[in-house]
Design a protein around this motif. Structure first.
Motif, mmCIF file in Angstrom:
data_model
loop_
_atom_site.group_PDB
_atom_site.id
_atom_site.type_symbol
_atom_site.label_atom_id
_atom_site.label_comp_id
_atom_site.label_asym_id
_atom_site.label_seq_id
_atom_site.Cartn_x
_atom_site.Cartn_y
_atom_site.Cartn_z
ATOM 1 N N ILE A 6 -0.025 -6.254 0.572
ATOM 2 C CA ILE A 6 1.266 -5.624 0.883
ATOM 3 C C ILE A 6 1.715 -4.850 -0.355
ATOM 4 N N PRO A 7 1.836 -3.530 -0.264
ATOM 5 C CA PRO A 7 2.203 -2.762 -1.465
ATOM 6 C C PRO A 7 3.607 -3.106 -1.955
ATOM 7 N N ASP A 8 3.808 -3.061 -3.282
ATOM 8 C CA ASP A 8 5.172 -3.228 -3.798
ATOM 9 C C ASP A 8 5.879 -1.875 -3.716
ATOM 10 N N PHE A 9 7.085 -1.781 -4.286
ATOM 11 C CA PHE A 9 7.836 -0.529 -4.183
ATOM 12 C C PHE A 9 7.461 0.461 -5.279
ATOM 13 N N ARG A 10 7.347 -0.065 -6.515
ATOM 14 C CA ARG A 10 7.348 0.841 -7.667
ATOM 15 C C ARG A 10 5.991 1.116 -8.296
ATOM 16 N N SER A 11 4.951 0.376 -7.941
ATOM 17 C CA SER A 11 3.635 0.641 -8.536
ATOM 18 C C SER A 11 3.056 1.922 -7.946
ATOM 19 N N ASP B 55 5.928 5.817 -3.352
ATOM 20 C CA ASP B 55 5.042 6.982 -3.442
ATOM 21 C C ASP B 55 4.943 7.694 -2.096
ATOM 22 N N ARG B 56 5.230 6.952 -1.028
ATOM 23 C CA ARG B 56 5.008 7.527 0.311
ATOM 24 C C ARG B 56 6.296 7.817 1.067
ATOM 25 N N TYR B 57 7.375 7.132 0.664
ATOM 26 C CA TYR B 57 8.629 7.326 1.395
ATOM 27 C C TYR B 57 9.754 7.706 0.445
ATOM 28 N N ASN B 58 10.758 8.353 1.018
ATOM 29 C CA ASN B 58 11.961 8.671 0.256
ATOM 30 C C ASN B 58 12.921 7.478 0.364
ATOM 31 N N PRO B 59 13.279 6.865 -0.792
ATOM 32 C CA PRO B 59 14.176 5.702 -0.723
ATOM 33 C C PRO B 59 15.437 5.959 0.096
ATOM 34 N N LYS C 215 13.815 7.335 12.551
ATOM 35 C CA LYS C 215 12.946 7.453 11.375
ATOM 36 C C LYS C 215 12.760 6.097 10.702
ATOM 37 N N TYR C 216 13.874 5.364 10.601
ATOM 38 C CA TYR C 216 13.835 4.043 9.967
ATOM 39 C C TYR C 216 12.869 3.132 10.713
ATOM 40 N N TRP C 217 12.996 3.111 12.045
ATOM 41 C CA TRP C 217 12.138 2.217 12.829
ATOM 42 C C TRP C 217 10.660 2.622 12.718
ATOM 43 N N GLN C 218 10.387 3.934 12.577
ATOM 44 C CA GLN C 218 8.987 4.377 12.385
ATOM 45 C C GLN C 218 8.431 3.803 11.084
ATOM 46 N N MET C 219 9.233 3.934 10.001
ATOM 47 C CA MET C 219 8.784 3.441 8.691
ATOM 48 C C MET C 219 8.671 1.921 8.709
ATOM 49 N N ALA C 220 9.674 1.277 9.302
ATOM 50 C CA ALA C 220 9.696 -0.189 9.332
ATOM 51 C C ALA C 220 8.494 -0.718 10.111
#
Ligand code: NAD
Length: 264
Positions: free
Chosen positions: A32-37, A43-47, A64-69
């Motif tokens: 599971i990727p972390d946020f900041r590495s 790297d893939r999403y806009n916070p 959009k949120y549900w797609q990312m989630a």
């Protein structure tokens, strides 16, 4: 490193209350990727797409949120606990865990055998979905099934309010009970072990300071430096899995009388 591991094991053995504070780095070895590495989520999403205000603001943002989630949930669902989760599960079985304060939403502590009452999920959980209007709780799988069938933005069966994974987004209030409990446990412990957290997300990142201020020993196990390394009694810059596995192995050997006296 060997000496530090032995010392942490000795401290776990002698401590009365051990609090583990977990971050996303604990779960990277489970895929599971972390946020900041590099290669992490940011790297893939806009916070900004995760901001709670945006979720509330429009149907388009919610979609959009549900797609990312959904994209983040699928690997989480399949993930298995790694040696660090298993070591923390073992600490509970050994009676050496007051609680885990976790920033993680992946539920891997439970898959590793930690009990519900030992885990404080500070940033909520991806295992459930809640209605923002009436608070009704749904199993995540049930809602993902709706999305698979073509629903873009799920809503509540009872009140038609917007449904959102039971995770805490940026801009959303922290859960009151969990936050208070986490501060309380941090202030009472005599050993506080940070594992896999950049210690930059507040208010979670203030908990090691609370522990330290109240007299606890502070141990930080993280691959990269953190802003609080200079305050820690021991810092191990290493991977969570192998480091925690060695520490708990050492706790076993210390308990069975196999290890030497450690000073400091
Ligand atoms: P972060 O992404 O800010 O920092 C992760 C830290 O872990 C980094 O400093 C990195 O050096 C370290 N790290 C990465 N892999 C490691 C490993 N194998 N061993 C040791 N250290 C490792 O994460 P954070 O401090 O937890 O804060 C960010 C937010 O991320 C939290 O709010 C959390 O809710 C959320 N998050 C959770 C998950 C999850 O549930 N697994 C995943 C991504 C983000």
């Amino acid at each position: 490193m060997k000496e530090q591991i032995e010392k942490v094991a000795e401290w776990i053995k002698t401590a009365k209350r051990v609090v583990v504070f977990a971050g996303a780095g604990l779960s990277t070895e489970s895929g599971i990727p972390d946020f900041r590495s590099p290669g992490g989520v940011w790297d893939r999403y806009n916070p900004e797409d995760f901001y709670f205000q945006n979720f509330l603001a429009s149907e388009t943002s919610r979609e959009k949120y549900w797609q990312m989630a959904t994209e983040m949930y699928e690997p989480m669902k399949k993930a298995r606990p790694n040696p660090a989760h298993i070591a923390i599960g073992e600490m509970e079985r050994l009676g050496k865990l007051d609680c885990v304060i976790t920033q993680n939403i992946d539920g891997l502590h439970f898959k590793a055998g930690n009990s519900e009452e030992k885990v404080i999920e500070l940033h909520g959980t991806a295992r459930y979905v809640t209605c923002l209007n009436c608070g009704k709780r749904y199993d995540r799988e049930e809602i993902q099934e709706r999305l698979k069938k073509g629903v873009k933005v799920p809503d509540c069966d009872d009140c038609r309010g917007p449904l959102k994974p039971a995770t805490i987004s940026f801009g959303q209030s922290m859960p009151e009970r969990e936050t208070q409990e986490a501060y309380h446990r941090s202030s009472l412990c005599d050993l506080f072990i940070v594992i896999g957290s950049s210690l930059v997300v507040q208010p979670a990142a203030s908990m090691p300071l609370v522990a330290k201020k109240n007299g606890a020993k502070l141990v930080i196990i993280n691959r990269d430096p953190t802003p609080y390394d200079h305050l820690a009694d021991i810092v191990i810059h290493g991977l969570a899995g192998p480091t925690m596995a060695r520490i708990v192995e050492e706790v076993h050997s210390v308990r069975s009388g196999g290890s030497k006296e450690i000073s400091g």
